[in-house]
Write a protein that holds these residues in place. Structure first.
Motif, PDB file in Angstrom:
ATOM      1  N   ARG A 182       7.859   2.051   6.244  1.00 54.61           N
ATOM      2  CA  ARG A 182       6.707   2.391   7.361  1.00 54.61           C
ATOM      3  C   ARG A 182       5.701   3.359   6.451  1.00 54.61           C
ATOM      4  NH1 ARG A 182       9.135   5.667  11.280  1.00 54.61           N
ATOM      5  NH2 ARG A 182       8.631   7.588   9.832  1.00 54.61           N
ATOM      6  N   GLU A 183       6.252   4.248   5.783  1.00 56.12           N
ATOM      7  CA  GLU A 183       5.181   5.412   5.215  1.00 56.12           C
ATOM      8  C   GLU A 183       4.689   4.865   3.953  1.00 56.12           C
ATOM      9  OE1 GLU A 183       4.458   8.328   6.389  1.00 56.12           O
ATOM     10  OE2 GLU A 183       5.724   8.039   8.138  1.00 56.12           O
ATOM     11  N   SER A 184       5.339   3.930   3.274  1.00 59.30           N
ATOM     12  CA  SER A 184       4.793   3.309   2.195  1.00 59.30           C
ATOM     13  C   SER A 184       3.541   2.504   2.572  1.00 59.30           C
ATOM     14  CB  SER A 184       5.623   2.177   1.458  1.00 59.30           C
ATOM     15  OG  SER A 184       5.751   1.218   2.131  1.00 59.30           O
ATOM     16  N   TYR A 185       3.478   1.900   3.742  1.00 64.93           N
ATOM     17  CA  TYR A 185       2.278   1.138   4.354  1.00 64.93           C
ATOM     18  C   TYR A 185       1.201   2.054   4.664  1.00 64.93           C
ATOM     19  CZ  TYR A 185       4.330  -3.578   3.998  1.00 64.93           C
ATOM     20  OH  TYR A 185       4.801  -4.740   3.451  1.00 64.93           O
ATOM     21  N   ARG A 186       1.614   3.249   4.989  1.00 71.96           N
ATOM     22  CA  ARG A 186       0.458   4.339   5.383  1.00 71.96           C
ATOM     23  C   ARG A 186      -0.224   4.958   4.384  1.00 71.96           C
ATOM     24  NH1 ARG A 186       3.592   7.172  10.487  1.00 71.96           N
ATOM     25  NH2 ARG A 186       3.556   5.592  11.809  1.00 71.96           N
ATOM     26  N   MET A 187       0.555   4.861   3.006  1.00 74.15           N
ATOM     27  CA  MET A 187       0.020   5.459   1.951  1.00 74.15           C
ATOM     28  C   MET A 187      -1.334   4.928   1.338  1.00 74.15           C
ATOM     29  SD  MET A 187       3.422   6.757   0.079  1.00 74.15           S
ATOM     30  CE  MET A 187       4.446   7.798   0.810  1.00 74.15           C
ATOM     31  N   ASP A 188      -2.669   5.509   1.271  1.00 72.47           N
ATOM     32  CA  ASP A 188      -3.691   4.876   0.542  1.00 72.47           C
ATOM     33  C   ASP A 188      -3.555   5.016  -0.899  1.00 72.47           C
ATOM     34  OD1 ASP A 188      -4.837   4.358   2.955  1.00 72.47           O
ATOM     35  OD2 ASP A 188      -5.838   6.611   2.953  1.00 72.47           O
ATOM     36  N   GLY A 189      -3.660   3.793  -1.526  1.00 69.94           N
ATOM     37  CA  GLY A 189      -3.764   3.623  -3.016  1.00 69.94           C
ATOM     38  C   GLY A 189      -2.297   3.795  -3.592  1.00 69.94           C
ATOM     39  N   ILE A 190      -1.347   3.476  -2.728  1.00 68.98           N
ATOM     40  CA  ILE A 190       0.038   3.316  -3.548  1.00 68.98           C
ATOM     41  C   ILE A 190      -0.081   2.277  -4.461  1.00 68.98           C
ATOM     42  CG2 ILE A 190       1.003   1.959  -1.683  1.00 68.98           C
ATOM     43  CD1 ILE A 190       3.480   3.693  -1.752  1.00 68.98           C
ATOM     44  N   THR A 191       0.751   2.439  -5.494  1.00 64.87           N
ATOM     45  CA  THR A 191       1.003   1.368  -6.588  1.00 64.87           C
ATOM     46  C   THR A 191       1.977   0.422  -6.392  1.00 64.87           C
ATOM     47  OG1 THR A 191       2.254   2.894  -7.949  1.00 64.87           O
ATOM     48  CG2 THR A 191      -0.313   3.014  -8.135  1.00 64.87           C
ATOM     49  N   LEU A 192       2.201  -0.523  -7.188  1.00 60.75           N
ATOM     50  CA  LEU A 192       3.413  -1.462  -7.187  1.00 60.75           C
ATOM     51  C   LEU A 192       4.632  -0.807  -7.718  1.00 60.75           C
ATOM     52  CD1 LEU A 192       4.755  -4.139  -6.767  1.00 60.75           C
ATOM     53  CD2 LEU A 192       3.914  -4.720  -9.237  1.00 60.75           C
ATOM     54  N   GLY A 193       4.541   0.128  -8.591  1.00 60.87           N
ATOM     55  CA  GLY A 193       5.507   1.033  -9.011  1.00 60.87           C
ATOM     56  C   GLY A 193       6.150   1.898  -8.068  1.00 60.87           C
ATOM     57  N   GLU A 194       5.266   2.662  -7.460  1.00 62.88           N
ATOM     58  CA  GLU A 194       5.501   3.587  -6.281  1.00 62.88           C
ATOM     59  C   GLU A 194       6.348   2.786  -5.386  1.00 62.88           C
ATOM     60  OE1 GLU A 194       2.315   6.895  -6.761  1.00 62.88           O
ATOM     61  OE2 GLU A 194       1.720   5.076  -5.645  1.00 62.88           O
ATOM     62  N   CYS A 195       5.966   1.680  -5.018  1.00 62.69           N
ATOM     63  CA  CYS A 195       6.525   0.791  -3.948  1.00 62.69           C
ATOM     64  C   CYS A 195       7.891   0.360  -4.280  1.00 62.69           C
ATOM     65  CB  CYS A 195       5.785  -0.422  -3.451  1.00 62.69           C
ATOM     66  SG  CYS A 195       4.164  -0.005  -2.545  1.00 62.69           S
ATOM     67  N   GLN A 196       8.188   0.033  -5.796  1.00 67.46           N
ATOM     68  CA  GLN A 196       9.491  -0.333  -5.943  1.00 67.46           C
ATOM     69  C   GLN A 196      10.487   0.733  -6.022  1.00 67.46           C
ATOM     70  OE1 GLN A 196       7.957  -1.765  -9.888  1.00 67.46           O
ATOM     71  NE2 GLN A 196       7.964  -3.828  -9.354  1.00 67.46           N
ATOM     72  N   SER A 197       9.914   1.982  -6.487  1.00 67.90           N
ATOM     73  CA  SER A 197      10.767   2.997  -6.384  1.00 67.90           C
ATOM     74  C   SER A 197      10.976   3.346  -4.975  1.00 67.90           C
ATOM     75  CB  SER A 197      10.066   4.399  -6.831  1.00 67.90           C
ATOM     76  OG  SER A 197      10.605   5.447  -6.838  1.00 67.90           O
ATOM     77  N   ILE A 198      10.181   3.101  -3.999  1.00 72.03           N
ATOM     78  CA  ILE A 198      10.535   3.326  -2.587  1.00 72.03           C
ATOM     79  C   ILE A 198      11.342   2.329  -2.195  1.00 72.03           C
ATOM     80  CG2 ILE A 198       9.563   3.381   0.017  1.00 72.03           C
ATOM     81  CD1 ILE A 198       7.181   4.644  -1.392  1.00 72.03           C
ATOM     82  N   PHE A 199      11.471   0.980  -2.446  1.00 72.66           N
ATOM     83  CA  PHE A 199      12.258   0.190  -2.149  1.00 72.66           C
ATOM     84  C   PHE A 199      13.813   0.302  -2.810  1.00 72.66           C
ATOM     85  CE2 PHE A 199      14.695  -3.866  -3.124  1.00 72.66           C
ATOM     86  CZ  PHE A 199      14.713  -4.496  -1.733  1.00 72.66           C
ATOM     87  N   ILE A 200      13.911   0.876  -3.816  1.00 68.61           N
ATOM     88  CA  ILE A 200      15.216   1.107  -4.362  1.00 68.61           C
ATOM     89  C   ILE A 200      15.693   2.376  -3.551  1.00 68.61           C
ATOM     90  CG2 ILE A 200      16.506   2.252  -6.257  1.00 68.61           C
ATOM     91  CD1 ILE A 200      15.612  -0.649  -6.851  1.00 68.61           C
ATOM     92  N   ASP A 201      15.143   3.206  -3.023  1.00 72.54           N
ATOM     93  CA  ASP A 201      15.652   4.277  -2.264  1.00 72.54           C
ATOM     94  C   ASP A 201      16.025   3.734  -1.062  1.00 72.54           C
ATOM     95  OD1 ASP A 201      16.398   6.842  -1.381  1.00 72.54           O
ATOM     96  OD2 ASP A 201      14.419   7.434  -0.628  1.00 72.54           O
TER      97      ASP A 201
END
Length: 89
Positions: free
Chosen positions: A13-32
């Motif tokens: 949910r929070e990843s979709y709320r972050m402006d300018g989030i990168t693919l790498g950051e999303c991958q890191s969040i996904f692992i968590d």
């Protein structure tokens, strides 16, 4: 599956709320997120639930790409064995 069960910590949910989030950051969040999924939860069902909720209107979001890729079954591993696998060419 309820959204609250699929994303207990609210990471997706929070990843979709972050402006300018990168693919790498999303991958890191996904692992968590993946590490926090309880053993008794069907991960594929949770992923489908998250995509059903977040993908409409967010088709180009990097987390949508990460979640979609996570649903694809990995290819069967191929063994490179025998002498060539041990000593090389």
């Amino acid at each position: 599956m309820k959204l609250s069960e699929a994303d207990r910590k609210g990471l997706v949910r929070e990843s979709y709320r972050m402006d300018g989030i990168t693919l790498g950051e999303c991958q890191s969040i996904f692992i968590d997120w993946a590490l926090s999924v309880p053993v008794d939860v069907d991960t594929a069902e949770a992923l489908r639930s998250l995509l059903a909720h977040y993908m409409p209107g967010n088709e180009d979001h990097p987390m949508t790409s990460v979640l979609t890729e996570a649903l694809v079954a990995p290819a069967a591993p191929r063994r490179k064995g025998g002498r060539m696998g041990r000593v090389g060419a």
